[in-house]
Design a protein around this motif. Sequence first.
Motif, short mmCIF file in Angstrom:
data_model
loop_
_atom_site.label_atom_id
_atom_site.label_comp_id
_atom_site.label_asym_id
_atom_site.label_seq_id
_atom_site.Cartn_x
_atom_site.Cartn_y
_atom_site.Cartn_z
N LEU A 23 -28.99 35.65 -81.97
CA LEU A 23 -28.11 36.18 -83.02
C LEU A 23 -26.80 36.69 -82.43
O LEU A 23 -25.73 36.51 -83.03
CB LEU A 23 -28.83 37.31 -83.77
CG LEU A 23 -30.02 36.88 -84.65
CD1 LEU A 23 -30.72 38.10 -85.22
CD2 LEU A 23 -29.55 35.96 -85.78
N PHE A 27 -23.14 35.17 -83.33
CA PHE A 27 -22.09 36.06 -83.83
C PHE A 27 -20.83 35.94 -82.98
O PHE A 27 -19.72 35.83 -83.50
CB PHE A 27 -22.60 37.51 -83.82
CG PHE A 27 -21.56 38.51 -84.26
CD1 PHE A 27 -21.16 38.59 -85.58
CD2 PHE A 27 -20.98 39.37 -83.34
CE1 PHE A 27 -20.19 39.51 -85.98
CE2 PHE A 27 -20.02 40.28 -83.73
CZ PHE A 27 -19.63 40.35 -85.05
N LEU A 185 -24.62 38.41 -95.63
CA LEU A 185 -25.11 38.61 -94.26
C LEU A 185 -24.94 37.35 -93.43
O LEU A 185 -24.54 37.40 -92.26
CB LEU A 185 -26.57 39.04 -94.29
CG LEU A 185 -27.23 39.32 -92.93
CD1 LEU A 185 -26.50 40.45 -92.21
CD2 LEU A 185 -28.70 39.69 -93.13
N LYS A 188 -21.22 37.14 -92.46
CA LYS A 188 -20.79 38.11 -91.45
C LYS A 188 -21.41 37.84 -90.08
O LYS A 188 -20.78 38.06 -89.05
CB LYS A 188 -21.13 39.53 -91.91
CG LYS A 188 -20.28 40.01 -93.08
CD LYS A 188 -20.65 41.44 -93.47
CE LYS A 188 -19.78 41.94 -94.63
NZ LYS A 188 -20.15 43.32 -95.03
N SER A 189 -22.66 37.38 -90.07
CA SER A 189 -23.38 37.19 -88.82
C SER A 189 -22.99 35.92 -88.08
O SER A 189 -23.26 35.78 -86.88
CB SER A 189 -24.89 37.16 -89.09
OG SER A 189 -25.22 36.01 -89.87
#
Length: 313
Positions: A23, A27, A185, A188-189
């Motif tokens: 993750l 990102f 989400l 944004k991620s």
Amino acid sequence: MKKTITFISKIVVGLIIAILLLLAVVFLVHIVCSKMEQGKLETYGQSVTVDGKKMNVLIQGEGEETVVLLPGYGTAAPALDFQLLVDELSPFYKVVVIEPFGYGLSALTEKERSTENIVSEIHEALQRLQIERYILMGHSISGLYGLDYVNKYPNEVSAFVGLDSSVPTISERKIEPSVLTTLKLLKKSGLARLQVKLSDDPYVELPYDEKTKEQLKILKHKNMYNLSQLNEAEMMYANFKAAESLIFPKNLPVILFIQEKHPVTDRWIPEHKKQIANSVHGKVMTFEGNHFLYRTKAKEIVEDFREFMKEIK
């Protein structure tokens, strides 16, 4: 038993760490790529001030009649996405592609994405451009907005053309707030970028030039799941319900180009035929292809559209 539990615990911890690292990488890649893409993004068209914000439009062609093109929901860059169709239309018409707020190079807006607001903004853009008389051509959800539009401004719209356009009787499902939160989400991620990367490229085999394909990809990442489009998705069910009582004005010429075999419902053709049942000049034409007929059937659509306009004059 104790050793087994310890071993399983280590595996679980290892998996959690691996997921967190993945993750974090996703990102960081998203942040870096977004900044790089900002430098590669090229402007096109022109901007007009609507409701105090900048709305982007593309104008091509110098014909006596004007065709106003409206996009389907979520189209990353309408002016670029419609290019094949614009190229076929522009030798005969002045073509105006509207990029609503949250689309293409247009600004975002916090104003509710109700049909009323969207239609009002499109009309204001055309007024700013001093375009008073035009043919409205809309893809997908713009069939819903267009239906409202032609009833509000009947003295301005000379004809309506649907491009596999939505009908109020085949409604979208209501989107729950939890789904919208998840999509925010994803945006944004950076997982939304990964989602695009793992998905098939809809333009790969189409005759867009490589530069246009690159810009479409950049704007896909930029606009996907933005706040304006998410609000439009949230409002979609209510917008469909609000349109259920609307019909096309009887004397308005209407031609609807739709896909021959809808992948989900067998009501697609019958419901479109119902829309033009009371029209003095109404026609439904079907093509083999998917929802984005204008990408593969632009030449045929323009030929049939021009023939239809000749017949009604």
